[in-house]
Design a protein around this motif. Structure first.
Motif, PDB file in Angstrom:
ATOM      1  N   ARG A  18       2.739  -1.594  -8.163  1.00 35.18           N
ATOM      2  CA  ARG A  18       3.141  -0.454  -7.622  1.00 35.18           C
ATOM      3  C   ARG A  18       2.795   0.697  -8.736  1.00 35.18           C
ATOM      4  NH1 ARG A  18       7.411   0.015  -3.724  1.00 35.18           N
ATOM      5  NH2 ARG A  18       7.220   2.018  -4.342  1.00 35.18           N
ATOM      6  N   SER A  21      -0.910   1.594  -8.660  1.00 34.42           N
ATOM      7  CA  SER A  21      -0.996   2.088  -7.291  1.00 34.42           C
ATOM      8  C   SER A  21      -0.629   3.470  -7.083  1.00 34.42           C
ATOM      9  CB  SER A  21      -0.774   1.314  -6.142  1.00 34.42           C
ATOM     10  OG  SER A  21      -0.992   1.791  -4.951  1.00 34.42           O
ATOM     11  N   SER A  22       0.416   3.798  -7.902  1.00 35.00           N
ATOM     12  CA  SER A  22       1.133   5.074  -7.827  1.00 35.00           C
ATOM     13  C   SER A  22       0.566   6.140  -8.770  1.00 35.00           C
ATOM     14  CB  SER A  22       2.636   4.920  -8.315  1.00 35.00           C
ATOM     15  OG  SER A  22       3.290   6.132  -8.494  1.00 35.00           O
ATOM     16  N   SER A 119       5.993  -3.689   0.948  1.00 33.91           N
ATOM     17  CA  SER A 119       6.641  -3.961  -0.361  1.00 33.91           C
ATOM     18  C   SER A 119       8.158  -3.907  -0.372  1.00 33.91           C
ATOM     19  CB  SER A 119       5.988  -2.851  -1.432  1.00 33.91           C
ATOM     20  OG  SER A 119       6.548  -1.571  -1.158  1.00 33.91           O
ATOM     21  N   LEU A 139      11.187  -0.637  -9.704  1.00 33.21           N
ATOM     22  CA  LEU A 139      10.190  -0.298  -8.848  1.00 33.21           C
ATOM     23  C   LEU A 139      10.134   1.269  -8.752  1.00 33.21           C
ATOM     24  CD1 LEU A 139      10.047  -2.532  -5.615  1.00 33.21           C
ATOM     25  CD2 LEU A 139       8.671  -2.513  -7.792  1.00 33.21           C
ATOM     26  N   SER A 143       7.346   4.674 -10.261  1.00 34.00           N
ATOM     27  CA  SER A 143       6.767   6.049  -9.710  1.00 34.00           C
ATOM     28  C   SER A 143       6.366   6.871 -10.997  1.00 34.00           C
ATOM     29  CB  SER A 143       7.630   6.503  -8.778  1.00 34.00           C
ATOM     30  OG  SER A 143       8.968   7.097  -9.242  1.00 34.00           O
ATOM     31  N   SER A 176      -4.634  -3.213  -8.194  1.00 32.98           N
ATOM     32  CA  SER A 176      -3.062  -3.563  -7.454  1.00 32.98           C
ATOM     33  C   SER A 176      -3.373  -4.641  -6.702  1.00 32.98           C
ATOM     34  CB  SER A 176      -2.769  -2.338  -6.726  1.00 32.98           C
ATOM     35  OG  SER A 176      -1.734  -2.507  -6.046  1.00 32.98           O
TER      36      SER A 176
END
Length: 387
Positions: A18, A21-22, A119, A139, A143, A176
């Protein structure tokens, strides 16, 4: 938080995926905005890019959530990341004209919309119920890549150009996907056909009083307060007479508060119902007080505190729903919720922009925060006997 990652390899892999990817998403957003603005030279093209990237895929929330309930969650997440990576790769290589570019960005956003509920639906299978709040906070902390991404993009675009930044983003999706292979298989709990499954998800939310109250409350708060991203620009320029640096500072404040909030919530134990309503209240009152601020420093402080409230909303919602919703329905509930939030944010931008034109940034923020506070009170009343 560190213990959870160290002792739970599967969750650690999902959290790392995550974060990667973020960060890549925020990199490509900056690169695509620069690409479109440099070609078209007008705000309409950039607005269309943001529209197909955020608002349009939200309308498919019932369907994208249904995918998670029909297929193995790990496969759904890996496939989503690979599809996004290939689409970004195509944009980087061909730099297509605007209509084709918008189509590719829209497809990539749909794939991302599939990834999000998958997810979140995987979380109850990877961590214990006791660790669920901390895991959701971690999680959310991931971000932070959305804060880091624009800074990296600013540093990289002058060296490798827009195509190079897009290639980095494509690589982040590949990385990812590799990390997600460390997550065990998570078979679907089973559901009907895709369309029938999507309709069942909508019926479930409508019939479940607590889930309906949470979803409506979240969307109402976003619909009231989403305009702050636009209003803060005019607050800095027109009200405080400050420059672009002040705008960047105010827009970064919520992100800073978010990171602090997620870090705190990873170790603090609070009843999730209380946390949810508190998050709604802090988020809304924060905008109201920002409208009453007398200087950039005061507005920055209030917006930072507001970020704590947004973090609380996120952690509470993503912890409560797995406890309230059967596993076979969880993907559809998350898909519908996040889709509806996207629509609510778009409506807030439109209505808030009209209010901005008619009044001023302080008035808009006070009205937005006041309406959000009323929505919070209504949600608290609806949940007071049920959580």
């Amino acid at each position: 938080m560190i213990r959870l990652v160290r002792t739970n390899r599967a969750f650690g892999a999902l959290a790392a995926a995550r974060i990667v990817s973020s960060t890549g998403d925020s990199l490509s957003l900056v690169a695509l905005v620069l690409l479109v603005a440099g070609r078209a030279g007008d705000a309409l093209a950039v607005a269309l890019l943001l529209l197909v990237g955020d608002f349009a895929p939200s309308l498919l929330g019932p369907l994208t959530g249904a995918v998670s309930d029909r297929f193995d969650l790990r496969r759904v997440m890996v496939a989503s990341e690979l599809v996004q990576g290939l689409l970004v790769l195509a944009i980087a290589f061909f730099l297509p004209p605007l209509p084709v570019l918008l189509a590719l960005v829209g497809l990539r956003s749909v794939a991302g919309q599939v990834f999000l509920p998958a997810s979140r639906s995987a979380m109850p299978a990877l961590v214990s119920d006791e660790d669920l709040p901390s895991a959701n906070a971690l999680l959310g902390f991931g971000s932070g890549g959305e804060v880091l991404g624009p800074l990296l993009a600013a540093a990289l675009v002058g060296v490798i150009g827009v195509p190079g930044v897009l290639l980095v983003d494509a690589g982040s999706f590949a990385l990812s996907a590799l990390l997600l292979l460390l997550v065990p298989r998570l078979p679907a709990a089973g559901s009907a056909g895709l369309l029938g499954s999507a309709l069942d998800g909508l019926r479930f939310i409508r019939s479940h009083r607590v889930v309906r109250a949470i979803a409506l409350g979240f969307c109402a708060v976003v619909a009231c307060n989403g305009v702050d991203d636009v209003a803060l620009v005019f607050l800095a320029h027109d009200t405080f007479g400050a420059g672009d640096a002040a705008v960047a500072l105010l827009l970064a404040a919520v992100g800073i508060g978010l990171l602090v909030g997620y870090a705190l919530l990873s170790s603090v134990r609070v009843p999730m119902g209380v946390l949810l309503v508190t998050g709604f209240a802090v988020s809304s009152v924060g905008n109201l007080l920002t409208g009453l601020a007398w200087a950039v420093a005061a507005a920055f402080t209030v917006q930072t505190v507001r970020g704590l409230g947004v973090a609380a909303m996120d952690v509470a919602t993503n912890t409560l729903l797995p406890r309230l919703v059967p596993p076979a329905m969880l993907g559809r509930v998350f898909g519908n919720l996040y889709g509806a939030i996207g629509v609510a944010a778009a409506l807030s931008y439109v209505a808030g922009s009209v209010l901005l034109d008619l009044t001023s940034a302080p008035v808009t923020l006070v009205v937005a925060g006041g309406l959000g506070t009323l929505a919070t009170v209504a949600t608290a009343v609806a949940l007071r006997r049920r959580l």
